[in-house]
Design a protein around this motif. Structure first.
Motif, mmCIF file in Angstrom:
data_model
loop_
_atom_site.group_PDB
_atom_site.id
_atom_site.type_symbol
_atom_site.label_atom_id
_atom_site.label_comp_id
_atom_site.label_asym_id
_atom_site.label_seq_id
_atom_site.Cartn_x
_atom_site.Cartn_y
_atom_site.Cartn_z
ATOM 1 N N LYS A 17 0.837 -1.205 0.000
ATOM 2 C CA LYS A 17 0.000 0.000 0.000
ATOM 3 C C LYS A 17 0.872 1.256 0.000
ATOM 4 C CE LYS A 17 -3.751 2.257 2.582
ATOM 5 N NZ LYS A 17 -4.655 2.149 3.748
ATOM 6 N N THR A 18 1.939 1.236 0.792
ATOM 7 C CA THR A 18 2.836 2.391 0.844
ATOM 8 C C THR A 18 3.668 2.499 -0.424
ATOM 9 O OG1 THR A 18 2.936 2.220 3.262
ATOM 10 C CG2 THR A 18 4.660 3.500 2.186
ATOM 11 N N GLN A 19 4.123 1.366 -0.929
ATOM 12 C CA GLN A 19 4.880 1.384 -2.189
ATOM 13 C C GLN A 19 4.045 1.988 -3.316
ATOM 14 O OE1 GLN A 19 6.357 -2.507 -3.171
ATOM 15 N NE2 GLN A 19 7.378 -2.791 -1.213
ATOM 16 N N SER A 20 2.756 1.673 -3.318
ATOM 17 C CA SER A 20 1.898 2.158 -4.397
ATOM 18 C C SER A 20 1.726 3.669 -4.366
ATOM 19 C CB SER A 20 0.521 1.485 -4.331
ATOM 20 O OG SER A 20 -0.174 1.882 -3.159
ATOM 21 N N ALA A 21 2.017 4.298 -3.229
ATOM 22 C CA ALA A 21 1.907 5.757 -3.143
ATOM 23 C C ALA A 21 2.921 6.439 -4.056
ATOM 24 C CB ALA A 21 2.117 6.214 -1.703
ATOM 25 N N LEU A 22 3.977 5.713 -4.441
ATOM 26 C CA LEU A 22 4.997 6.281 -5.317
ATOM 27 C C LEU A 22 4.647 6.174 -6.796
ATOM 28 C CD1 LEU A 22 8.312 5.057 -3.644
ATOM 29 C CD2 LEU A 22 7.508 7.409 -3.810
ATOM 30 N N LEU A 23 3.632 5.385 -7.138
ATOM 31 C CA LEU A 23 3.336 5.146 -8.550
ATOM 32 C C LEU A 23 2.999 6.434 -9.286
ATOM 33 C CD1 LEU A 23 1.243 1.839 -8.363
ATOM 34 C CD2 LEU A 23 3.660 2.106 -8.930
ATOM 35 N N GLU A 24 2.088 7.222 -8.743
ATOM 36 C CA GLU A 24 1.708 8.476 -9.391
ATOM 37 C C GLU A 24 2.879 9.456 -9.398
ATOM 38 O OE1 GLU A 24 -1.759 11.959 -9.130
ATOM 39 O OE2 GLU A 24 -1.346 10.683 -7.404
ATOM 40 N N CYS A 25 3.627 9.480 -8.299
ATOM 41 C CA CYS A 25 4.780 10.388 -8.214
ATOM 42 C C CYS A 25 5.780 10.103 -9.325
ATOM 43 C CB CYS A 25 5.476 10.229 -6.869
ATOM 44 S SG CYS A 25 4.450 10.475 -5.429
ATOM 45 N N MET A 26 6.113 8.832 -9.516
ATOM 46 C CA MET A 26 7.180 8.457 -10.438
ATOM 47 C C MET A 26 6.751 8.540 -11.894
ATOM 48 S SD MET A 26 8.705 5.237 -8.247
ATOM 49 C CE MET A 26 9.946 4.806 -9.453
ATOM 50 N N GLU A 27 5.492 8.296 -12.165
ATOM 51 C CA GLU A 27 5.033 8.286 -13.557
ATOM 52 C C GLU A 27 4.580 9.663 -14.022
ATOM 53 O OE1 GLU A 27 4.215 6.893 -17.359
ATOM 54 O OE2 GLU A 27 5.385 6.035 -15.715
ATOM 55 N N GLU A 28 3.861 10.380 -13.166
ATOM 56 C CA GLU A 28 3.223 11.623 -13.591
ATOM 57 C C GLU A 28 3.816 12.870 -12.953
ATOM 58 O OE1 GLU A 28 -1.128 11.285 -13.600
ATOM 59 O OE2 GLU A 28 -0.861 9.144 -13.272
ATOM 60 N N GLY A 29 4.746 12.696 -11.995
ATOM 61 C CA GLY A 29 5.366 13.850 -11.368
ATOM 62 C C GLY A 29 4.400 14.696 -10.571
ATOM 63 N N GLN A 30 3.456 14.044 -9.912
ATOM 64 C CA GLN A 30 2.460 14.771 -9.137
ATOM 65 C C GLN A 30 1.950 13.881 -8.012
ATOM 66 O OE1 GLN A 30 -0.484 15.471 -12.224
ATOM 67 N NE2 GLN A 30 -1.677 13.690 -11.606
ATOM 68 N N VAL A 31 1.245 14.519 -7.059
ATOM 69 C CA VAL A 31 0.650 13.813 -5.933
ATOM 70 C C VAL A 31 -0.798 14.271 -5.817
ATOM 71 C CG1 VAL A 31 0.599 13.667 -3.413
ATOM 72 C CG2 VAL A 31 2.766 13.447 -4.610
ATOM 73 N N THR A 32 -1.720 13.323 -5.657
ATOM 74 C CA THR A 32 -3.130 13.669 -5.465
ATOM 75 C C THR A 32 -3.537 13.283 -4.047
ATOM 76 O OG1 THR A 32 -3.612 13.302 -7.812
ATOM 77 C CG2 THR A 32 -5.473 13.331 -6.293
ATOM 78 N N VAL A 33 -3.932 14.281 -3.263
ATOM 79 C CA VAL A 33 -4.347 14.069 -1.877
ATOM 80 C C VAL A 33 -5.689 14.746 -1.674
ATOM 81 C CG1 VAL A 33 -3.795 14.477 0.548
ATOM 82 C CG2 VAL A 33 -1.949 13.963 -1.074
ATOM 83 N N ASP A 34 -6.668 14.006 -1.170
ATOM 84 C CA ASP A 34 -8.014 14.535 -0.910
ATOM 85 C C ASP A 34 -8.611 15.196 -2.147
ATOM 86 O OD1 ASP A 34 -7.836 13.676 1.708
ATOM 87 O OD2 ASP A 34 -7.060 15.598 2.424
ATOM 88 N N GLY A 35 -8.355 14.583 -3.310
ATOM 89 C CA GLY A 35 -8.938 15.074 -4.547
ATOM 90 C C GLY A 35 -8.226 16.254 -5.174
#
Length: 329
Positions: A127-145
């Motif tokens: 679950k924690t590893q998956s938090a990096l997926l968006e960061c590494m691919e799209e260069g962004q973080v989505t939190v609370d929409g």
């Protein structure tokens, strides 16, 4: 192969790239002895705007390499020590309610940095590893929409230990595929190990590393790398190598189209590091194992027979011919 006579004089930007990366090598070399090839791959990943996975046994300098590259760049560095109890919000950040303003305020996590050092990434839960997926691919973080862009350049340098498996979680295929390259530092030679003992008698040489350049310059150099010429024949060679992994009998899963993109980008970066304005098939071959091997999944029979993914890549490189551009339909 492109004939030697076709080599052009490097432009001012290309000359600047060679000068700066040579100085970065020198700084990293003061802390990591005998790691020239690993440093080259790491610089290629940085210039190609990818991410690097360093996998090796304990004590060979994985974290030293990551910290040395980070210190050689004058940018924001985030350090994450992965543990089983780490939460996704510990990486990306969290919304905090402020009584004074009576509104939620986003507090950035350690991924909001130019270089993120992730130590022992396979100790975190999936679950924690998956938090990096968006960061590494799209260069962004989505939190609370709400989407928050990450700073540029953005490089994840993660380490993992392949032998001490107690309390670890293997990286899923989607996570491994987002790393442009995987390297191993390896044991130093006898002379290099003696040099290491001399340098570390009374202090940590990583602390002596001084910034060589800033992130704005590295962003400009990365743009220079993207303009390194790759002929149609070289692109077809990349596709042929990647396609061959999808048909190899020793593999259950071959390399993805993302692997083709990243292999070519890394090859462009290596060509730029050598001061060339064009990619050679040699550049592709040099990076085939670091870029492709960690993406492959062996069949059960292959694993039982002691076949390594790197062996398969080397076999594919030997068996795939380099030829002129093919006519298109």
């Amino acid at each position: 192969m492109i004939p030697e006579s076709a080599t052009l004089e490097p432009s001012a930007a290309a000359a600047e790239l060679v000068d700066i990366t040579t100085r970065i090598r020198a700084e990293v070399g003061t802390a990591l002895t005998g790691g020239d090839e690993v440093t080259t791959v790491a610089l290629a990943v940085l210039l190609a705007e990818g991410h690097l996975l360093i996998e090796d046994v304990p004590g060979v300098g994985k974290t030293t390499l990551a910290k040395s590259i980070a210190r050689a760049l004058d940018g924001v560095v985030g350090r994450i020590q992965f543990t089983p109890d780490l939460l996704p919000s510990d990486l990306t950040g969290v919304s905090v309610y402020r009584m004074e303003s009576q509104r939620f305020e986003f507090r950035q996590g350690p991924v909001f940095a130019n270089i993120v050092i992730g130590d022992e990434i396979n100790r975190a839960s999936p679950k924690t590893q998956s938090a990096l997926l968006e960061c590494m691919e799209e260069g962004q973080v989505t939190v609370d929409g709400t989407t928050h862009p990450l700073p540029r350049p953005f490089l994840v340098v993660a380490t993992q230990n392949p032998v001490e498996m107690d309390g670890t979680y293997p990286l899923p295929e989607a996570q491994r595929d987002r790393f442009m390259a995987r390297v191993s530092v390896g044991y130093p030679s006898g002379d290099d190990e003696v040099t290491m003992l001399d340098r570390r008698d009374d202090h940590d040489p990583v602390q002596d590393i001084r910034p060589v350049t800033d992130v704005a310059t590295m962003t400009r150099l990365a743009a220079t790398t993207r303009h390194v010429h790759a002929s149609v024949a070289v692109k077809e060679y990349v596709v042929d190598l990647v396609s061959a992994t999808r048909k190899h009998p020793a593999l259950r899963l071959g390399a993805s189209p993302r692997a083709s993109l990243q292999l070519l980008r890394a090859a462009r970066a290596v060509a730029a590091l050598d001061g060339r304005d064009h990619v050679l098939p040699d550049d592709v071959q040099r990076l085939a194992v670091p870029v492709l091997a960690h993406r492959l999944i062996l069949t059960t029979e292959s694993r039982l027979n002691g076949i390594a993914a790197s062996d398969v890549v080397q076999e594919v490189v030997r068996a795939t011919p380099v030829g002129p551009a093919r006519p298109r339909a």
